[in-house]
Structures are given as C-alpha cells and as structure tokens.
Design a protein around this motif. Structure first.
Motif, short mmCIF file in Angstrom:
data_model
loop_
_atom_site.label_atom_id
_atom_site.label_comp_id
_atom_site.label_asym_id
_atom_site.label_seq_id
_atom_site.Cartn_x
_atom_site.Cartn_y
_atom_site.Cartn_z
N TYR A 102 0.85 -1.19 0.00
CA TYR A 102 0.00 0.00 0.00
C TYR A 102 0.88 1.24 0.00
CZ TYR A 102 -3.07 -3.61 1.77
OH TYR A 102 -3.77 -4.78 1.93
N THR A 103 0.58 2.20 -0.86
CA THR A 103 1.31 3.45 -0.88
C THR A 103 0.70 4.39 0.15
OG1 THR A 103 1.81 3.17 -3.22
CG2 THR A 103 2.02 5.40 -2.33
N LEU A 104 1.49 4.72 1.17
CA LEU A 104 1.07 5.61 2.25
C LEU A 104 2.21 6.61 2.49
CD1 LEU A 104 -0.33 2.83 4.60
CD2 LEU A 104 -1.66 4.35 3.14
N PRO A 105 2.13 7.79 1.89
CA PRO A 105 3.25 8.73 1.95
C PRO A 105 3.34 9.49 3.27
CG PRO A 105 1.47 9.65 0.65
CD PRO A 105 1.06 8.25 1.02
N ASN A 106 4.53 10.06 3.49
CA ASN A 106 4.80 10.98 4.61
C ASN A 106 4.59 10.34 5.97
OD1 ASN A 106 5.28 13.01 2.67
ND2 ASN A 106 3.09 13.38 2.55
N VAL A 107 5.17 9.17 6.19
CA VAL A 107 5.03 8.46 7.45
C VAL A 107 6.29 8.64 8.29
CG1 VAL A 107 4.84 6.16 8.50
CG2 VAL A 107 3.40 6.78 6.55
N ALA A 108 6.09 8.87 9.58
CA ALA A 108 7.20 8.91 10.54
C ALA A 108 7.59 7.47 10.84
CB ALA A 108 6.79 9.66 11.79
N THR A 109 8.59 6.98 10.14
CA THR A 109 8.92 5.55 10.19
C THR A 109 9.34 5.07 11.57
OG1 THR A 109 11.17 6.03 9.46
CG2 THR A 109 9.57 5.46 7.77
N ASP A 110 9.90 5.94 12.37
CA ASP A 110 10.35 5.53 13.70
C ASP A 110 9.21 5.41 14.71
OD1 ASP A 110 10.00 8.29 13.54
OD2 ASP A 110 11.43 8.68 15.16
N GLN A 111 7.98 5.76 14.31
CA GLN A 111 6.84 5.71 15.22
C GLN A 111 5.77 4.69 14.79
OE1 GLN A 111 5.34 9.68 15.78
NE2 GLN A 111 7.40 10.53 15.98
N ILE A 112 6.04 3.88 13.79
CA ILE A 112 5.07 2.89 13.32
C ILE A 112 4.88 1.82 14.40
CG2 ILE A 112 4.57 1.12 11.60
CD1 ILE A 112 6.23 2.77 9.61
N LYS A 113 3.61 1.48 14.66
CA LYS A 113 3.30 0.44 15.65
C LYS A 113 2.35 -0.59 15.04
CE LYS A 113 4.01 3.42 19.52
NZ LYS A 113 3.57 4.11 20.66
N ALA A 114 2.52 -1.84 15.45
CA ALA A 114 1.67 -2.91 14.96
C ALA A 114 1.26 -3.81 16.12
CB ALA A 114 2.39 -3.73 13.90
N VAL A 115 -0.02 -4.18 16.14
CA VAL A 115 -0.57 -5.05 17.17
C VAL A 115 -1.47 -6.07 16.48
CG1 VAL A 115 -2.04 -5.15 19.23
CG2 VAL A 115 -0.56 -3.18 18.86
N GLN A 116 -1.37 -7.33 16.91
CA GLN A 116 -2.23 -8.37 16.37
C GLN A 116 -3.10 -8.94 17.48
OE1 GLN A 116 -0.31 -11.12 13.75
NE2 GLN A 116 -1.84 -12.69 14.09
N THR A 117 -4.43 -8.78 17.34
CA THR A 117 -5.37 -9.25 18.35
C THR A 117 -6.57 -9.88 17.66
OG1 THR A 117 -4.72 -7.37 19.74
CG2 THR A 117 -6.72 -8.54 20.36
N ASP A 118 -6.96 -11.06 18.13
CA ASP A 118 -8.16 -11.76 17.65
C ASP A 118 -8.21 -11.88 16.13
OD1 ASP A 118 -9.02 -12.04 20.28
OD2 ASP A 118 -10.14 -10.16 20.24
N GLY A 119 -7.08 -12.19 15.51
CA GLY A 119 -7.04 -12.41 14.07
C GLY A 119 -7.02 -11.15 13.23
N VAL A 120 -6.83 -10.00 13.86
CA VAL A 120 -6.76 -8.73 13.12
C VAL A 120 -5.43 -8.04 13.44
CG1 VAL A 120 -7.80 -6.46 12.75
CG2 VAL A 120 -9.26 -8.45 13.14
N LEU A 121 -4.69 -7.73 12.40
CA LEU A 121 -3.43 -7.00 12.53
C LEU A 121 -3.74 -5.52 12.33
CD1 LEU A 121 -0.30 -6.83 12.61
CD2 LEU A 121 -0.36 -7.18 10.13
N THR A 122 -3.43 -4.69 13.34
CA THR A 122 -3.66 -3.25 13.26
C THR A 122 -2.31 -2.54 13.23
OG1 THR A 122 -5.73 -3.47 14.48
CG2 THR A 122 -4.77 -1.27 14.36
N ILE A 123 -2.09 -1.80 12.16
CA ILE A 123 -0.83 -1.06 11.99
C ILE A 123 -1.16 0.42 12.02
CG2 ILE A 123 1.21 -0.74 10.55
CD1 ILE A 123 0.16 -3.39 9.10
N THR A 124 -0.51 1.15 12.91
CA THR A 124 -0.70 2.60 13.03
C THR A 124 0.55 3.27 12.48
OG1 THR A 124 -2.07 2.26 14.97
CG2 THR A 124 -1.24 4.48 14.60
N LEU A 125 0.35 4.13 11.49
CA LEU A 125 1.46 4.82 10.85
C LEU A 125 1.28 6.32 11.03
CD1 LEU A 125 0.37 2.41 8.55
CD2 LEU A 125 2.75 2.81 8.01
N PRO A 126 1.91 6.92 12.04
CA PRO A 126 1.79 8.36 12.25
C PRO A 126 2.42 9.12 11.08
CG PRO A 126 2.69 7.29 14.19
CD PRO A 126 2.69 6.28 13.09
#
Length: 139
Positions: A102-126
């Motif tokens: 996925y193309t997602l521009p202008n992301v602060a790469t040092d702040q990306i977080k990922a959590v996997q719960t109940d079969g869903v992967l949630t990625i937060t890209l500030p």
C-alpha cells in the motif's frame, strides 16, 4: 460413509450442475486469497487493519520503504495428523504466502506500531510533521 454422502446423486465427480456452479463462481475465487484490508486516514495518521485469522504473529513480516507499506503473511499447511483413517470429507483451509503493498506517503517511520489481536493486525502509521504541500508560485 463420506463417499456415500459425496455421491448421493449418482453423478459423482461428473455432476454437471456442480461444474456449472464452480464455473459461475470462478471469477470471485481469486479474491479469496487476498489479505482483506481496511485503511483509514486522519490528519495525524493512517490506520491499517488486516484480517489474519489463524496466523501467528511470527509469520507476519512488515516493512515500510519508499512510501510503501509491505505486508507478507506465511500460512503453513493445515495437516490433520489426528485423522489416521483418512475420513476428511472436505478441506477448504488454505496455506501458502500472501502479500500486499500500500502506498502511504509521509510516514514517521520511527513511530510505526503494529498489534495483532483476535485475528486482526492493526498497523498505526503516524504522519511525519514535515510540510507535505508544496505550493508553487507562478511568476
């Protein structure tokens, strides 16, 4: 008994109606092997939610490079060693490798977080705080 259930119409594997139904749904079958994803955007971040049921987090690889988020999932085979008599009537669970980008521009790469719960992967890209709009003045 399993064979009797599958062949109860006496057509067996050559059932013309079954073949017709398979051909009808064939164009949609390809979408079955895709990582189902929702992406939302606010002024501050992107949030990516990916369905990864039955996948251990160690089998998910994430990377962000050149404004592209890459997700790769490896599902190992679903071998049922408990069924010694080979009584499996149907086996629909899939295995193999799935990948999306996925193309997602202008992301602060040092702040990306990922959590996997109940079969869903949630990625937060500030988003980065750098100015993203470049206004060009015509002279």
């Amino acid at each position: 008994m399993a064979n009797e259930m599958m062949n109860r119409n006496d057509f067996g594997m050559f059932d013309p109606f079954a073949r017709l139904a398979e051909n009808f749904w064939a164009p949609l079958a390809e979408t079955e092997n895709v990582l189902k994803t929702d992406i939302s955007e606010t002024d501050d971040q992107y949030q990516v939610k990916v369905d990864v049921p039955g996948v251990d987090k160690k089998d998910v690889k994430l990377a962000y490079r050149d404004n592209v988020l890459s997700i790769k999932v490896q599902k190992d085979s679903f071998v049922d060693h408990g069924d010694q008599d080979q009584n499996i009537v149907m086996n629909e669970r899939r295995y193999g490798s799935l990948q999306r980008q996925y193309t997602l521009p202008n992301v602060a790469t040092d702040q990306i977080k990922a959590v996997q719960t109940d079969g869903v992967l949630t990625i937060t890209l500030p988003k980065s705080k750098q100015a993203t709009d470049n206004k060009i003045e015509i002279q």
